[in-house]
Design a protein around this motif. Structure first.
Motif, PDB file in Angstrom:
ATOM      1  N   UNK A  64       1.909 -26.324   4.654  1.00 54.44           N
ATOM      2  CA  UNK A  64       1.630 -25.132   5.455  1.00 54.44           C
ATOM      3  C   UNK A  64       2.016 -25.356   6.915  1.00 54.44           C
ATOM      4  N   UNK A  65       1.769 -26.557   7.427  1.00 57.50           N
ATOM      5  CA  UNK A  65       2.217 -26.891   8.782  1.00 57.50           C
ATOM      6  C   UNK A  65       3.742 -26.823   8.855  1.00 57.50           C
ATOM      7  N   UNK A  66       4.383 -27.314   7.811  1.00 61.22           N
ATOM      8  CA  UNK A  66       5.846 -27.250   7.783  1.00 61.22           C
ATOM      9  C   UNK A  66       6.361 -25.831   7.823  1.00 61.22           C
ATOM     10  N   UNK A  67       5.687 -24.949   7.124  1.00 62.22           N
ATOM     11  CA  UNK A  67       6.117 -23.549   7.057  1.00 62.22           C
ATOM     12  C   UNK A  67       6.027 -22.843   8.406  1.00 62.22           C
ATOM     13  N   UNK A  68       5.051 -23.234   9.236  1.00 62.75           N
ATOM     14  CA  UNK A  68       4.920 -22.566  10.544  1.00 62.75           C
ATOM     15  C   UNK A  68       5.665 -23.306  11.655  1.00 62.75           C
ATOM     16  N   UNK A  69       6.351 -24.405  11.313  1.00 62.53           N
ATOM     17  CA  UNK A  69       7.137 -25.122  12.313  1.00 62.53           C
ATOM     18  C   UNK A  69       6.329 -26.041  13.208  1.00 62.53           C
ATOM     19  N   UNK A  70       5.198 -26.542  12.704  1.00 60.83           N
ATOM     20  CA  UNK A  70       4.341 -27.423  13.521  1.00 60.83           C
ATOM     21  C   UNK A  70       4.842 -28.858  13.563  1.00 60.83           C
ATOM     22  N   UNK A  73       8.662 -29.650  16.477  1.00 62.88           N
ATOM     23  CA  UNK A  73       9.207 -28.409  17.048  1.00 62.88           C
ATOM     24  C   UNK A  73      10.310 -28.632  18.080  1.00 62.88           C
ATOM     25  N   UNK A  74      10.368 -29.808  18.704  1.00 66.68           N
ATOM     26  CA  UNK A  74      11.428 -30.064  19.688  1.00 66.68           C
ATOM     27  C   UNK A  74      12.667 -30.702  19.060  1.00 66.68           C
ATOM     28  N   UNK A  75      12.591 -31.064  17.779  1.00 68.72           N
ATOM     29  CA  UNK A  75      13.749 -31.631  17.084  1.00 68.72           C
ATOM     30  C   UNK A  75      14.787 -30.525  16.865  1.00 68.72           C
ATOM     31  N   UNK A  76      16.079 -30.826  17.037  1.00 58.96           N
ATOM     32  CA  UNK A  76      17.114 -29.791  16.851  1.00 58.96           C
ATOM     33  C   UNK A  76      17.063 -29.125  15.472  1.00 58.96           C
ATOM     34  N   UNK A  77      17.455 -27.876  15.446  1.00 57.71           N
ATOM     35  CA  UNK A  77      17.426 -27.076  14.224  1.00 57.71           C
ATOM     36  C   UNK A  77      18.278 -27.706  13.116  1.00 57.71           C
ATOM     37  N   UNK A  78      19.385 -28.350  13.480  1.00 57.26           N
ATOM     38  CA  UNK A  78      20.277 -28.926  12.467  1.00 57.26           C
ATOM     39  C   UNK A  78      19.598 -29.997  11.624  1.00 57.26           C
ATOM     40  N   UNK A  79      18.494 -30.562  12.135  1.00 56.72           N
ATOM     41  CA  UNK A  79      17.755 -31.573  11.370  1.00 56.72           C
ATOM     42  C   UNK A  79      16.444 -31.020  10.817  1.00 56.72           C
ATOM     43  N   UNK A  80      16.287 -29.708  10.872  1.00 52.19           N
ATOM     44  CA  UNK A  80      15.100 -29.089  10.311  1.00 52.19           C
ATOM     45  C   UNK A  80      14.015 -28.770  11.309  1.00 52.19           C
ATOM     46  N   UNK A  81      14.200 -29.194  12.560  1.00 57.43           N
ATOM     47  CA  UNK A  81      13.202 -28.940  13.595  1.00 57.43           C
ATOM     48  C   UNK A  81      13.281 -27.524  14.136  1.00 57.43           C
ATOM     49  N   UNK A  82      12.474 -27.264  15.158  1.00 55.92           N
ATOM     50  CA  UNK A  82      12.426 -25.921  15.711  1.00 55.92           C
ATOM     51  C   UNK A  82      13.379 -25.669  16.861  1.00 55.92           C
ATOM     52  N   UNK A  83      13.904 -26.748  17.463  1.00 55.97           N
ATOM     53  CA  UNK A  83      14.793 -26.595  18.612  1.00 55.97           C
ATOM     54  C   UNK A  83      14.110 -25.962  19.799  1.00 55.97           C
ATOM     55  N   UNK A  84      12.784 -26.170  19.907  1.00 58.19           N
ATOM     56  CA  UNK A  84      12.000 -25.534  20.965  1.00 58.19           C
ATOM     57  C   UNK A  84      11.814 -26.456  22.164  1.00 58.19           C
TER      58      UNK A  84
END
Length: 399
Positions: A64-70, A73-84
């Motif tokens: 569930x944490x994974x689903x909301x991007x917890x 979150x600062x990891x780049x999107x290309x590796x599954x992170x949020x890019x935030x």
């Protein structure tokens, strides 16, 4: 649903914002905060007292944490992170720890202490293999640095690995490791034959690798804690983190985690303040609400003042993190300030609630017990004081 499980189902939390900090946030920041706050109200608040009382880690919360991007979150999107950015990360940790410090520990260990070192120091192959699964919650990870005899002095670690030509042989033990009993992988710090510290990725199921659970905790009862024991564990050479060695590598990870703690602890403080303010307006003594008495107003006023100061400190630190300017000392100061503030507020809020404050009907005692761990882990309260002392004087008092 039994009586214990039904506690605090109605979560009407309102975040204090005396100095209009929302004006400093972007619309994206507010949307992220709102989304995580809704998640906490739905998934954590209705269940947390039951989980804490029963010393139960809800494994289902990981996905569930994974689903909301917890996670990361600062990891780049290309590796599954949020890019935030880091302020987004801080807000996520703040909202989750308002629910519970143990829940925030689960998330921040995954993001800052497992995903961060793999992203920062790992090979491209390691990033592709592990980061997406960690980000989604398919994998849960842990971070092995603290040892039975080496806590505040990690450089003295005895966990070691030897080069056996086609693999490494890992021996030693780590202690007080969040997520350990349920972890699929562990980022472990150990010394090579030359005494140099390196990070290695150890996978669940490797022969000789066990993760005994720590029992009897009075704190962080809704998170899982354990040991990491290595008895001639064969580690593939491709599992060594190649990007950085030396004590600076795990310390770099702790900087990221301590940033999350600084925001998270204030989330716990906000929860205690909100509960105390609400209770004080409803509790009648001597024919009127106790909120009308001077000493109660003093407590509430001091709580809000300290929360506001910490919010401003955290926001400024977040900006410096985003700009790449934040130092270890600045992060250390924010972590120390936030946890001390939260503990003091939890204790004052408990007093406002009187005897009711020691029950699971209200969150203060749970927050208080949790924060007694938070004030110790990832750098004890005194060590953080001495980090600043070293900055001021140039004399390291902890060596």
């Amino acid at each position: 649903m039994n009586k214990t499980e039904s506690r605090n189902v109605k979560d009407e939390f309102e975040s204090p914002d005396l100095y209009l900090l929302d004006d400093l946030l972007t619309e994206e920041h507010k949307l992220i905060r709102s989304s995580v706050r809704t998640f906490v109200k739905k998934e954590i608040t209705p269940n947390i007292e039951h989980w804490a009382e029963n010393n139960h880690f809800p494994k289902e919360i990981v996905k569930k944490f994974g689903e909301i991007g917890a996670f990361g979150p600062t990891i780049p999107i290309e590796y599954g992170g949020g890019g935030l950015d880091y302020i987004s990360y801080g807000l996520i940790m703040q909202e989750i720890e308002r629910g519970d410090s143990g829940m925030r520990s689960t998330a921040s260990v995954q993001g800052s202490l497992v995903m961060f070192p793999i992203y920062k120091f790992g090979s491209e192959k390691q990033k592709r293999k592990y980061l997406p699964k960690l980000a989604s919650g398919e994998f849960l990870g842990c971070f092995g640095l603290t040892e039975p005899d080496h806590g505040s002095n990690p450089s003295g670690m005895t966990t070691n690995f030897k080069d056996m030509e086609d693999h490494y042989l890992l021996n030693g033990a780590k202690m007080w490791i969040s997520n350990a009993p349920q972890a699929d992988i562990a980022v472990v710090w150990a010394k090579n034959e030359a005494g140099r510290i390196h990070g290695l990725i150890v996978e669940k199921g490797m022969e000789g690798f066990t993760t005994p659970e720590t029992h009897g905790k009075w704190s962080l009862r809704a998170s899982c804690t354990g040991e990491l024991v290595f008895d001639n564990v064969k580690i593939p050479k491709e599992n060594l983190l190649p990007g950085k060695s030396g004590l600076g590598a795990p310390m770099n990870c702790l900087d990221s985690a301590r940033f999350g703690i600084a925001w998270g602890a204030i989330g716990a403080a906000m929860d205690c303040y909100y509960s105390a303010r609400r209770y004080a307006t409803q509790r009648i003594q001597f024919g009127k609400p106790i909120a009308s008495f001077q000493l109660v107003q003093k407590k509430l006023a001091e709580m809000l003042t300290e929360i506001t100061k910490a919010q401003l400190l955290n926001w400024k630190l977040g900006k410096m993190m985003d700009e790449g300017k934040a130092t270890t000392v600045q992060i250390s100061v924010a972590k120390r300030n936030a946890v001390e503030t939260a503990l003091n507020i939890a204790r004052e809020a408990r007093q406002i609630h009187g005897a009711m404050g020691i029950t699971g009907e209200f969150p203060m005692m749970r927050h208080m017990m949790n924060l007694e761990s938070v004030i110790t882990y990832e750098g004890t309260h005194d060590i953080h004081l001495l980090i600043l002392g070293n900055e001021i004087t140039g004399i390291p008092a902890f060596k």
